[in-house]
Every structure is written in structure tokens, then in C-alpha cells.
Design an enzyme around this catalytic site. Structure first.
Site, mmCIF file in Angstrom:
data_model
loop_
_atom_site.group_PDB
_atom_site.id
_atom_site.type_symbol
_atom_site.label_atom_id
_atom_site.label_comp_id
_atom_site.label_asym_id
_atom_site.label_seq_id
_atom_site.Cartn_x
_atom_site.Cartn_y
_atom_site.Cartn_z
ATOM 1 N N HIS A 99 0.843 -1.193 0.000
ATOM 2 C CA HIS A 99 0.000 0.000 0.000
ATOM 3 C C HIS A 99 0.880 1.245 0.000
ATOM 4 C CE1 HIS A 99 -2.182 3.219 2.365
ATOM 5 N NE2 HIS A 99 -2.977 3.048 1.337
ATOM 6 N N GLU A 171 -12.546 10.514 2.161
ATOM 7 C CA GLU A 171 -12.482 9.705 0.944
ATOM 8 C C GLU A 171 -13.332 8.443 1.066
ATOM 9 O OE1 GLU A 171 -8.355 8.914 0.278
ATOM 10 O OE2 GLU A 171 -7.857 10.995 -0.186
ATOM 11 N N GLY A 261 -11.236 5.243 -0.403
ATOM 12 C CA GLY A 261 -10.088 6.060 -0.722
ATOM 13 C C GLY A 261 -8.764 5.402 -0.407
ATOM 14 N N HIS A 262 -7.835 6.221 0.058
ATOM 15 C CA HIS A 262 -6.476 5.774 0.345
ATOM 16 C C HIS A 262 -6.479 4.595 1.315
ATOM 17 C CE1 HIS A 262 -2.180 6.532 0.250
ATOM 18 N NE2 HIS A 262 -2.107 6.617 1.569
ATOM 19 N N PHE A 263 -7.385 4.636 2.280
ATOM 20 C CA PHE A 263 -7.480 3.578 3.288
ATOM 21 C C PHE A 263 -8.763 2.765 3.095
ATOM 22 C CE2 PHE A 263 -4.618 6.649 5.381
ATOM 23 C CZ PHE A 263 -3.558 5.802 5.660
#
Length: 281
Positions: A99, A171, A261-263
Site C-alpha cells: 500500500h 475519501e 479512498g487511500h485507506f
């Protein structure tokens, strides 16, 4: 799942380990601004089937955080310390889950030890310029204009509690599914002495990854590792184009997009574990 420590080059490295070492191994490499804590649900869900190992990089999480005057915080050096970690644990065959920062670290490892890699699991980690998102472009503009003050101010925002909540919650498709322990744990680690200097050093070094993209793409073409791509569509660091570019060079690839989103693993850990299980099987 057990939390363990091991000495690598005289530094204490913390890692999470679960499952039977006789099973297939998954090495999980975390991103910014987190730690192996981000994989807690994945590890718990998969530990009955696989052997999982998730280190905190030097300068992150519960691992040692030497001064920037004592350790040169570059992606090359962190990848070297993870390689030493792999060798010390005797890992010779594994799936690589990456990641964000785990991408440039993991791709360096994959190109160094191609025979170790059983497959790639890529979650919002870039290897193509086409995938640079809104925030990635913003960081790039600061650097292009030599706006060090602007770059550091933005970095400070991203590692503040407000900035962390922004990344985790704004997000997400369903912020209620995001456990506050995630961004609160990240903030606790980022409050450690020297953490700000460490993040500044790595922000400054991120540009060293771009010249490596061609090398990593050649690795994809020449070795054709089977690959699973899991991508949160709302990620402001890396957009969907970054995910789609992998299919240009990889033939055995499976791709899934999520309204996160990112996570995205905060919302979709169960779905991700099912896809990972099917991918490995």
C-alpha cells in the site's frame, strides 16, 4: 496475531505475525502515514489460511526511530532494511501486499528478489506517472517550484489529526465504518520524537522513486507475476489511472475498484480478504 520485535542492523523492528509458517506467506508492506496497524483486520481474517508478516518500517509505528543524522531516511535505505528483515526471517517465497509507500519499497524488493515473489497484491500503490492524483500533483508542484515552505506546510497538515481524519473519512463512502482507532493510532505514532523530521526526509526523497518506474515496469513485463489490484477510487494521492496502467504490462492480472479512498481497507477488509483468498487459491 502476535507483535514481535527483531534486531536488524542494530535497530529494533516491530512486526505483526500470524498463521502457520507452513502455509503460503503474505508479506504486508504499509503506506503513509500509517504502520502495520492498518492491516490488523486483514491479518485476523486470513490467519487461518496463510502465514502473514507485517513489519513497521524503521522510523514508523513501533519500530526504532533513529535521528535523521544517524539513519538516512530514503526509500532505497528503507527497502534495504526490509530486505534484511526478509533475509533474517528466512522468507524465501511469499505474496507481496503493498500500500502506498509499500509500493516503492516492495517493488525494489521484487526486482532484487524476483524468485521470492509468488504474486503481487497492490492496493493504491503507484508504478506509473499516469496515476498521480490531485494530492500527488500538488506535492509535485511544490517541489517543481522549489516551494519548500509550501511542501512542508502540506506535509504538516497530512500528519496532523485534522489531516489524518481528512484522509480516512473524507475519501470513504461510509465514514461510520472507519474505526477512529486507525487515525488515532497513526497520530500517536506520528507524535513520537523525531517523527516529523523522518516524514520530512521521506517527503523530500519521494522523487527518487519516479526514475525507478521504468525498471519496475520491465520487471512486470519480464517476470509476469500474477497480480491482484485492489483500489479505492477516491484516493487523492493515486487515482484510478494508476491502477489501470498495470494491465499494460501484466498479463495475469485481476483488478477491483471500491468506493473508498487511500485507506479503503477500513471499509472493505472483508471483501478484500475474500478476493485475496480466491487470488491465492
Amino acid at each position: 496475531m502476535k507483535g514481535k520485535t527483531i534486531s536488524i542492523n542494530n535497530y529494533s523492528i516491530f512486526y505483526r505475525e500470524a498463521g502457520n509458517p507452513e502455509n503460503e506467506t503474505i508479506l504486508l508492506l504499509h503506506g503513509f502515514p500509517s504502520s502495520s496497524h492498518m492491516y490488523r483486520e486483514i491479518i485476523n481474517e486470513l490467519s487461518d489460511k496463510y502465514h502473514l508478516v507485517a513489519p513497521d518500517y524503521i522510523g514508523f509505528g513501533l519500530s526504532d526511530m533513529p535521528l535523521v543524522s544517524e539513519f538516512e531516511y530514503t526509500f532505497e535505505n528503507i527497502a534495504k532494511s526490509v530486505s534484511d528483515f526478509i533475509e533474517t526471517l528466512g522468507l524465501k517465497s511469499f505474496y507481496l501486499l503493498m500500500h502506498d509507500y509499500g509500493g516503492p519499497i516492495g517493488f525494489r524488493i521484487a526486482t532484487t528478489y524476483p524468485s521470492y515473489i509468488k504474486g503481487l497484491i497492490i492496493q493504491n500503490a503507484n508504478a506509473y506517472m499516469e496515476g498521480i492524483g490531485e494530492w500527488g500533483m500538488k506535492i509535485g508542484t511544490f517541489k517543481k517550484n522549489n516551494d519548500i515552505e509550501g511542501l512542508l506546510k502540506f506535509k504538516d497538515y497530512l500528519i496532523s489529526l485534522e489531516g489524518l481524519k481528512d484522509q480516512y473519512l473524507n475519501e470513504a463512502s461510509n465514514p461510520d465504518k472507519v474505526d477512529p482507532i486507525s487515525y488515532l493510532t497513526d497520530k500517536a505514532f506520528l507524535n513520537r520524537t523525531n517523527a516529523n523530521e523522518v516524514q520530512t526526509a521521506l517527503f523530500s526523497d519521494y522523487g527518487s522513486n519516479f526514475p525507478k518506474y521504468t525498471e519496475w515496469q520491465e520487471y512486470f513485463k519480464n517476470h509476469q507475476p500474477k497480480t491482484l489490484v485492489l483500489w479505492g477510487k477516491n484516493d487523492r494521492y493515486f487515482n484510478q489511472n494508476g491502477a489501470k496502467e498495470y494491465s499494460k504490462d501484466l498479463q495475469n492480472i485481476e483488478m477491483h475498484f471500491f468506493e473508498g479512498g487511500h485507506f479503503m481497507l477500513e471499509e472493505y477488509a472483508k471483501e478484500a480478504t475474500e478476493l485475496i483468498t480466491n487470488f491465492i487459491n
